[in-house]
Scaffold this active site. Structure first.
Site, PDB file in Angstrom:
ATOM      1  N   TYR A  32       0.792  -1.271  -0.003  1.00 18.80           N
ATOM      2  CA  TYR A  32       0.266  -0.108   0.083  1.00 18.80           C
ATOM      3  C   TYR A  32       0.761   1.356   0.105  1.00 18.80           C
ATOM      4  O   TYR A  32       2.065   1.185   0.348  1.00 18.80           O
ATOM      5  CB  TYR A  32      -0.942   0.061   1.157  1.00 18.80           C
ATOM      6  CG  TYR A  32      -0.277   0.494   2.339  1.00 18.80           C
ATOM      7  CD1 TYR A  32      -0.478   1.733   3.205  1.00 18.80           C
ATOM      8  CD2 TYR A  32       0.406  -0.539   3.222  1.00 18.80           C
ATOM      9  CE1 TYR A  32      -0.047   2.008   4.274  1.00 18.80           C
ATOM     10  CE2 TYR A  32       0.994  -0.110   4.455  1.00 18.80           C
ATOM     11  CZ  TYR A  32       0.787   1.069   4.867  1.00 18.80           C
ATOM     12  OH  TYR A  32       1.562   1.137   6.261  1.00 18.80           O
ATOM     13  N   ARG A  51       7.849   3.995  -5.118  1.00 17.61           N
ATOM     14  CA  ARG A  51       8.129   3.025  -3.969  1.00 17.61           C
ATOM     15  C   ARG A  51       7.197   2.089  -4.078  1.00 17.61           C
ATOM     16  O   ARG A  51       7.564   0.844  -3.870  1.00 17.61           O
ATOM     17  CB  ARG A  51       8.018   3.892  -2.467  1.00 17.61           C
ATOM     18  CG  ARG A  51       8.170   2.890  -1.416  1.00 17.61           C
ATOM     19  CD  ARG A  51       8.142   3.404  -0.154  1.00 17.61           C
ATOM     20  NE  ARG A  51       6.830   4.136   0.302  1.00 17.61           N
ATOM     21  CZ  ARG A  51       6.598   4.579   1.217  1.00 17.61           C
ATOM     22  NH1 ARG A  51       7.806   5.019   2.288  1.00 17.61           N
ATOM     23  NH2 ARG A  51       5.381   5.398   1.702  1.00 17.61           N
ATOM     24  N   LYS A 149       6.613  -1.920   1.862  1.00 12.78           N
ATOM     25  CA  LYS A 149       5.200  -1.572   2.550  1.00 12.78           C
ATOM     26  C   LYS A 149       4.152  -2.298   2.112  1.00 12.78           C
ATOM     27  O   LYS A 149       3.258  -1.912   1.476  1.00 12.78           O
ATOM     28  CB  LYS A 149       5.117   0.066   1.894  1.00 12.78           C
ATOM     29  CG  LYS A 149       4.272   0.749   2.723  1.00 12.78           C
ATOM     30  CD  LYS A 149       4.192   2.322   2.506  1.00 12.78           C
ATOM     31  CE  LYS A 149       3.209   3.256   2.926  1.00 12.78           C
ATOM     32  NZ  LYS A 149       3.678   3.394   4.505  1.00 12.78           N
ATOM     33  N   GLU A 181      12.452   2.214  14.225  1.00 12.74           N
ATOM     34  CA  GLU A 181      11.565   3.069  13.616  1.00 12.74           C
ATOM     35  C   GLU A 181      10.450   3.317  14.453  1.00 12.74           C
ATOM     36  O   GLU A 181      10.057   2.541  15.343  1.00 12.74           O
ATOM     37  CB  GLU A 181      11.033   2.994  12.105  1.00 12.74           C
ATOM     38  CG  GLU A 181      10.405   1.433  11.825  1.00 12.74           C
ATOM     39  CD  GLU A 181      10.444   1.362  10.320  1.00 12.74           C
ATOM     40  OE1 GLU A 181      10.442   2.445   9.418  1.00 12.74           O
ATOM     41  OE2 GLU A 181      10.231   0.351  10.073  1.00 12.74           O
TER      42      GLU A 181
END
Length: 285
Positions: A32, A51, A149, A181
């Site tokens: 996504y 990306r 992702k 992160e």
């Protein structure tokens, strides 16, 4: 009622359907992107598309549409939903093989493409950015390919709930004593004016906002050091912040109950937020 996009059709949200055999539903076999909208324009759109292409390639997943067509679809979603400020969520899955199987379906199986919008009027003027976010640390227990992702978001959701139960705003994930992160963002600390953030690898998402912020910081002659940092370093930093498409640059003022600096948003994070929003608006499409 929102209009959503499903496999070539714009539909009222209550009429949108995806098969129960879709691999995104059964296997989390999907990727996504989330693109911000400010003033009716798309922020960092080219970066998000690149990306997306990378994520699809890493998973040997077919592109659901020509990448150039995605801009048209996004703009149509902004128009149909009258979005001034907000987000557009895009998800691609490996599609519906007609039954459940661990093996990938035949190569000619059509991928599933879904988009929907979230209206957030004035969300760039975030009250949280004015006071600064408070975070806790939690163990990083995600899978090893965080650079893709994917829609595998259960553990980040669990970590966000841990933060909520602790009465704070978010969680930073820690592996072998070092911050990887945030639950849905890239993490940074500032020490003696130097911006420190983990280098790109399979351990973290290659953030589109991260890339833009570091570029703007470099152009402003700020010192940048891409390396891992420990939780102890973070708690002793002068300031900290995180970046994402929905948060832009978000100052962090407390980690695990320890205030950073004087407990208010620091000058580096505050300035970077202003620069990022201003420059991104100039480049918006």
């Amino acid at each position: 009622m929102r209009t959503v996009y499903v496999n070539g059709d714009y539909l009222p949200e209550n009429e949108a359907k995806v098969s129960v055999f879709d691999r995104g539903f059964l296997m989390s076999d999907g990727v996504y992107e989330v693109t911000s909208v400010l003033g009716g324009k798309l922020i960092d759109f080219e970066g998000h598309v690149k990306r997306l292409e990378r994520s699809l390639s890493e998973l040997d997943m077919r592109a659901p549409a020509a990448m150039d067509d995605l801009l048209t679809i996004h703009r149509e979603m902004v128009s149909r939903n009258d979005i001034t400020d907000g987000l557009i969520y895009l998800q691609v899955t490996r599609g519906n093989p007609g039954d459940r199987d661990f093996h990938y379906p035949p190569a000619d199986t059509a991928p599933t493409l879904v988009l929907f919008t979230q209206s957030k009027p004035g969300f760039a003027a975030s009250p949280l950015a004015q006071r600064g976010a408070r975070v806790i640390s939690v163990p990083d227990m995600r899978w090893g390919r965080r650079d893709i992702k994917t829609v595998q978001l259960l553990y980040p959701s669990m970590a966000k709930m841990m933060a909520q139960e602790a009465g704070v705003d978010d969680a930073w994930l820690v592996q072998e004593g070092k911050v990887t992160e945030g639950t849905s963002n890239n993490a940074y600390i500032v020490k003696n004016g130097r911006i420190i953030t983990r280098a790109l690898s399979q351990d973290i998402l290659h953030g589109i906002t991260r890339a833009a912020v570091l570029r703007f910081a470099s152009e402003a002659q700020m010192e940048i050091e891409e390396r891992s940092f420990t939780l102890d370093e973070a708690m002793q930093a002068d300031e900290a912040f995180f970046t994402s498409a929905s948060a832009f640059v978000m100052p962090v003022v407390e980690i695990d109950g320890t205030a950073l600096g004087d407990g208010t948003p620091g000058p580096v994070a505050t300035r970077l937020r202003e620069v990022y929003i201003d420059e991104s608006l100039k480049r918006a499409v």
